[in-house]
Write a protein that holds these residues in place. Structure first.
Motif, PDB file in Angstrom:
ATOM      1  N   GLU A  76      -5.375  -4.310  11.893  1.00  0.00           N
ATOM      2  CA  GLU A  76      -5.714  -3.566  12.985  1.00  0.00           C
ATOM      3  C   GLU A  76      -3.471  -3.538  14.121  1.00  0.00           C
ATOM      4  O   GLU A  76      -2.720  -4.386  13.480  1.00  0.00           O
ATOM      5  N   GLY A 115      -2.380  -4.270  16.011  1.00  0.00           N
ATOM      6  CA  GLY A 115      -1.841  -5.053  16.930  1.00  0.00           C
ATOM      7  C   GLY A 115      -1.237  -6.058  15.454  1.00  0.00           C
ATOM      8  O   GLY A 115       0.047  -6.885  15.613  1.00  0.00           O
ATOM      9  N   GLU A 116      -1.871  -5.618  14.887  1.00  0.00           N
ATOM     10  CA  GLU A 116      -1.353  -7.311  13.557  1.00  0.00           C
ATOM     11  C   GLU A 116      -0.394  -6.657  12.626  1.00  0.00           C
ATOM     12  O   GLU A 116      -0.165  -7.383  12.152  1.00  0.00           O
ATOM     13  N   ALA A 129      -1.069 -14.274  23.262  1.00  0.00           N
ATOM     14  CA  ALA A 129      -1.905 -12.667  22.683  1.00  0.00           C
ATOM     15  C   ALA A 129      -2.297 -13.187  21.409  1.00  0.00           C
ATOM     16  O   ALA A 129      -2.654 -12.757  20.623  1.00  0.00           O
ATOM     17  N   LYS A 130      -0.740 -13.450  20.606  1.00  0.00           N
ATOM     18  CA  LYS A 130      -0.314 -13.183  19.128  1.00  0.00           C
ATOM     19  C   LYS A 130      -0.856 -13.924  18.605  1.00  0.00           C
ATOM     20  O   LYS A 130      -1.331 -14.084  17.697  1.00  0.00           O
ATOM     21  N   THR A 159      -4.040 -13.758  18.111  1.00  0.00           N
ATOM     22  CA  THR A 159      -4.527 -12.514  16.735  1.00  0.00           C
ATOM     23  C   THR A 159      -4.754 -13.333  15.339  1.00  0.00           C
ATOM     24  O   THR A 159      -4.965 -12.773  14.363  1.00  0.00           O
ATOM     25  N   ALA A 210      -7.535 -15.416  14.806  1.00  0.00           N
ATOM     26  CA  ALA A 210      -9.044 -14.909  14.019  1.00  0.00           C
ATOM     27  C   ALA A 210      -8.370 -14.198  12.433  1.00  0.00           C
ATOM     28  O   ALA A 210      -9.217 -14.898  11.824  1.00  0.00           O
ATOM     29  N   ARG A 211      -6.958 -13.648  12.616  1.00  0.00           N
ATOM     30  CA  ARG A 211      -7.116 -13.771  11.224  1.00  0.00           C
ATOM     31  C   ARG A 211      -6.950 -14.354   9.858  1.00  0.00           C
ATOM     32  O   ARG A 211      -7.179 -14.670   8.721  1.00  0.00           O
TER      33      ARG A 211
END
Length: 138
Positions: free
Chosen positions: A98, A100-101, A123-124, A127, A130-131
């Motif tokens: 995505e 952001g990624e 927040a990062k 992310t 999750a990845r």
């Protein structure tokens, strides 16, 4: 320097390292981080986090555990260069990223070239977690 910082103590209770989340058994040596590296509550860490160990295995499972720990207990996360290299490698093998990624990946690639570790907020970190969970072998 405080003796608990320099020499550590034996753990009286089972728990987890404050930085990497590795399990700590009763009787294992744990160290208190120096005041300049801790938050208000102080932090007890394993020997490998207190004294950098070049033999330490940095794999996806370790990275996931450390990201979870930093998401729960820390305002930010600054990966080591070995962790930056691993994240860039793993994100290169993952299916479409995505926006952001992709921004995180570009920032990490720039950090690799400059050999300077970036710092990420919650927040990062969420992310990245999750990845890395998506890429972790089951």
């Amino acid at each position: 320097m405080d003796p608990a910082v320099r020499f550590g103590i034996k753990a009286r209770y089972p728990g987890a390292c404050g930085l990497c989340g590795a399990p700590v058994a009763v009787g294992e040596r744990i160290f208190q981080l120096p005041k300049k590296r801790t938050g208000a509550g102080g932090r007890w860490v394993c020997a490998a986090c207190r004294f950098p160990d070049p033999e330490r295995v940095i794999d996806v499972a370790f990275l996931v555990r450390k990201l979870e720990q930093r998401l729960l207990h820390g305002p930010s996360y600054t990966p080591t260069m070995a962790e930056v290299d691993l994240i860039v490698t793993v994100m290169g093998y993952v299916d479409p990223l995505e926006e952001g990624e992709l921004l995180i990946l570009r920032r990490l690639q720039e950090a690799q070239l400059a050999r300077r570790c970036p710092t990420f907020g919650r927040a990062k970190v969420a992310t990245l977690l999750a990845r890395m969970n998506a890429a972790a072998p089951r």
